[in-house]
Design a protein around this motif. Structure first.
Motif, PDB file in Angstrom:
ATOM      1  N   SER A 128       0.847  -1.192   0.000  1.00  0.00           N
ATOM      2  CA  SER A 128       0.000   0.000   0.000  1.00  0.00           C
ATOM      3  C   SER A 128       0.882   1.242   0.000  1.00  0.00           C
ATOM      4  N   VAL A 129       0.296   2.372  -0.366  1.00  0.00           N
ATOM      5  CA  VAL A 129       1.019   3.639  -0.464  1.00  0.00           C
ATOM      6  C   VAL A 129       0.301   4.694   0.366  1.00  0.00           C
ATOM      7  N   SER A 130       1.079   5.437   1.159  1.00  0.00           N
ATOM      8  CA  SER A 130       0.529   6.569   1.908  1.00  0.00           C
ATOM      9  C   SER A 130       1.154   7.851   1.383  1.00  0.00           C
ATOM     10  N   ASP A 131       0.370   8.905   1.359  1.00  0.00           N
ATOM     11  CA  ASP A 131       0.814  10.179   0.793  1.00  0.00           C
ATOM     12  C   ASP A 131       1.539  11.035   1.821  1.00  0.00           C
ATOM     13  N   ALA A 132       2.447  11.866   1.303  1.00  0.00           N
ATOM     14  CA  ALA A 132       3.118  12.917   2.068  1.00  0.00           C
ATOM     15  C   ALA A 132       3.669  12.439   3.406  1.00  0.00           C
ATOM     16  N   PRO A 133       4.585  11.481   3.433  1.00  0.00           N
ATOM     17  CA  PRO A 133       5.182  11.060   4.698  1.00  0.00           C
ATOM     18  C   PRO A 133       6.068  12.163   5.266  1.00  0.00           C
ATOM     19  N   ARG A 134       6.273  12.169   6.576  1.00  0.00           N
ATOM     20  CA  ARG A 134       7.128  13.172   7.207  1.00  0.00           C
ATOM     21  C   ARG A 134       8.601  12.861   6.974  1.00  0.00           C
ATOM     22  N   SER A 135       8.917  11.565   6.758  1.00  0.00           N
ATOM     23  CA  SER A 135      10.311  11.183   6.578  1.00  0.00           C
ATOM     24  C   SER A 135      10.381   9.814   5.910  1.00  0.00           C
ATOM     25  N   LEU A 136      11.578   9.460   5.462  1.00  0.00           N
ATOM     26  CA  LEU A 136      11.887   8.109   5.022  1.00  0.00           C
ATOM     27  C   LEU A 136      12.938   7.554   5.970  1.00  0.00           C
ATOM     28  N   ALA A 137      12.663   6.394   6.554  1.00  0.00           N
ATOM     29  CA  ALA A 137      13.599   5.767   7.479  1.00  0.00           C
ATOM     30  C   ALA A 137      14.403   4.691   6.763  1.00  0.00           C
ATOM     31  N   LEU A 138      15.367   4.118   7.458  1.00  0.00           N
ATOM     32  CA  LEU A 138      16.243   3.088   6.908  1.00  0.00           C
ATOM     33  C   LEU A 138      15.432   1.989   6.228  1.00  0.00           C
TER      34      LEU A 138
END
Length: 440
Positions: A368-378
């Motif tokens: 699934s895909v979520s819009d506008a994340p606050r960050s990308l983690a490892l």
């Protein structure tokens, strides 16, 4: 069956292995090397001695692959190990990649040039979280074919039902990622005992498909370079300035895609200057044409201002832009946030850039895909927008991977923090397909 090494094999297959920790990747690779007689006698003697020291009655074939001391001490693969072997039918370059989550970056490296990937699962565990993560990365990178090796089939008494359920689970997951069923082959194997790796096992009479090696030898992988536009990133400019060659000006590099011939009209990017190929030089003499993968020196009819980082191209032109819409596989423990200043290495050119927006985050477990994340983690995969300090000549990754891929580099320490794919769509779940329960 006598499968002696043959360096005159008809073609080359680049493949990668992936899977969770302890699924037996190194043992499987070791088995392939051993059973194809691709191991030198002194290497095998060293493995036998090390196995005896460990109290083992048979050679531990994983030691043929886990060559680093730190790998041997931990009993895991921590780096990409490239192995070369051949049969009378085909030559192989195999990238054995780590299974630990923290080494997903190495999986990206090993799979980035693969034409096929072998994904291992333990027959006792089935498809697990890391299997789904690796499958998503392979789909994102556009690896065209997959092999599911259901390993340790001997530990479930060579049970046909267990194999069939795991194969169904995996196939449902990867077809939802966009793979056709014809691009996926499942094989029940025991890397330890050699069942269905090179030779067919008498313990699985219900399995009528090819052994792993038979599939690797026969799977169609060749691509016609004439179908792709010509791309040539300039690595360096050769100006010998000798009495014999007073006006020599050559552009050295490797053909990234397509074919170039003497007399071809080409364009230099990002400048847009045009010229014609007069000569194609190599250390072994001139060529009339060169294709993808060949390292050559091009001489053009005009004396143009060309340097390292420029792209000489023919056919359909790349897009020259300072705005990149791309998918990233984030490989750093420090999260990525909008506004980050980084370096982008595309081909032979490295330029400063800023991450202007994080637009989407992909969940490789649920697809699934979520819009506008606050960050990308490892190890997270997401969609971002970047603005580069200089225009770059790029192609969509799905069309031309070599000129559609780039690296993101930390400005402070020079470490690679992400692999980027220009315009590559996130591997979103096909809602027309029903996913099988994800398993343990």
């Amino acid at each position: 069956m006598d499968r002696q090494r043959s360096h005159g094999s008809a073609d080359l297959l680049r493949l990668a292995t992936a899977g969770s920790v302890d699924d037996g990747k190194s043992t499987l690779v070791g088995r392939l090397l051993y059973d194809t007689k691709s191991v030198l006698a002194d290497q095998l003697d060293a493995v036998r001695r090390a196995s005896v020291d460990r109290g083992l009655s048979t050679p531990d074939l994983s030691l043929l692959v886990d060559g680093l001391r730190s790998e041997r001490e931990q009993g895991i693969t921590i780096d990409v190990a490239y192995r070369y072997f051949a049969t009378p039918r085909r030559s192989f370059v195999l990238a054995d990649t780590p299974g630990h989550v923290q080494y997903t970056r190495n999986t990206v490296t090993g799979a980035s040039t693969a034409q096929l990937a072998i994904l291992l699962v333990d027959a006792r565990k089935g498809v697990v979280e890391q299997t789904r993560r690796h499958a998503a990365v392979l789909a994102l990178l556009g690896v065209p074919r997959l092999v599911l090796a259901v390993n340790k089939i001997d530990l479930v008494d060579h049970d046909e039902t267990t194999f069939a359920l795991i194969a169904k689970d995996f196939t449902a997951h990867v077809t939802a990622l966009g793979y056709e069923e014809s691009a996926v082959q499942a094989v029940p194997v025991s890397a330890l005992l050699g069942d269905n790796v090179v030779d067919r096992s008498e313990h699985t009479p219900w399995y009528v498909g090819p052994t792993l090696l038979e599939h690797l030898e026969t799977v169609p992988v060749r691509e016609d370079p004439h179908d792709a536009p010509f791309r040539f990133p300039v690595q360096y400019v050769i100006r010998p300035r000798t009495a014999e060659y007073p006006d020599y000006r050559g552009y050295a590099g490797q053909v990234a895609s397509g074919v170039v011939r003497t007399g071809d009209e080409v364009t230099v990017f990002p400048s847009g200057l045009r010229s014609r190929v007069e000569h194609i030089d190599t250390p072994d003499g001139p060529l009339a044409e060169a294709s993808a993968g060949q390292s050559v020196t091009l001489l053009l009819a005009d004396d143009l201002d060309i340097g390292r980082g420029d792209l000489i191209a023919g056919g359909a032109p790349p897009e020259v832009t300072d705005e990149l819409d791309a998918t990233l596989c984030w490989l750093s423990e420090k999260p990525l946030r909008a506004g980050a200043r980084v370096l982008v290495k595309h081909g032979t050119r490295t330029v400063p850039a800023i991450v202007t927006e994080l637009t989407a985050l992909f969940d490789e477990q649920t697809l699934s895909v979520s819009d506008a994340p606050r960050s990308l983690a490892l190890n997270e995969i997401g969609r971002v927008a970047l603005r580069t300090a200089e225009p770059l000549p790029v192609d969509p990754y799905t069309d031309l991977p070599r000129t559609g891929a780039f690296l993101v580099i930390d400005q402070t320490d020079g470490g690679t923090v992400a692999a980027g794919l220009v315009g590559a769509p996130l591997p979103v779940m096909d809602t027309r397909r029903d996913l099988v329960s994800p398993g343990p």
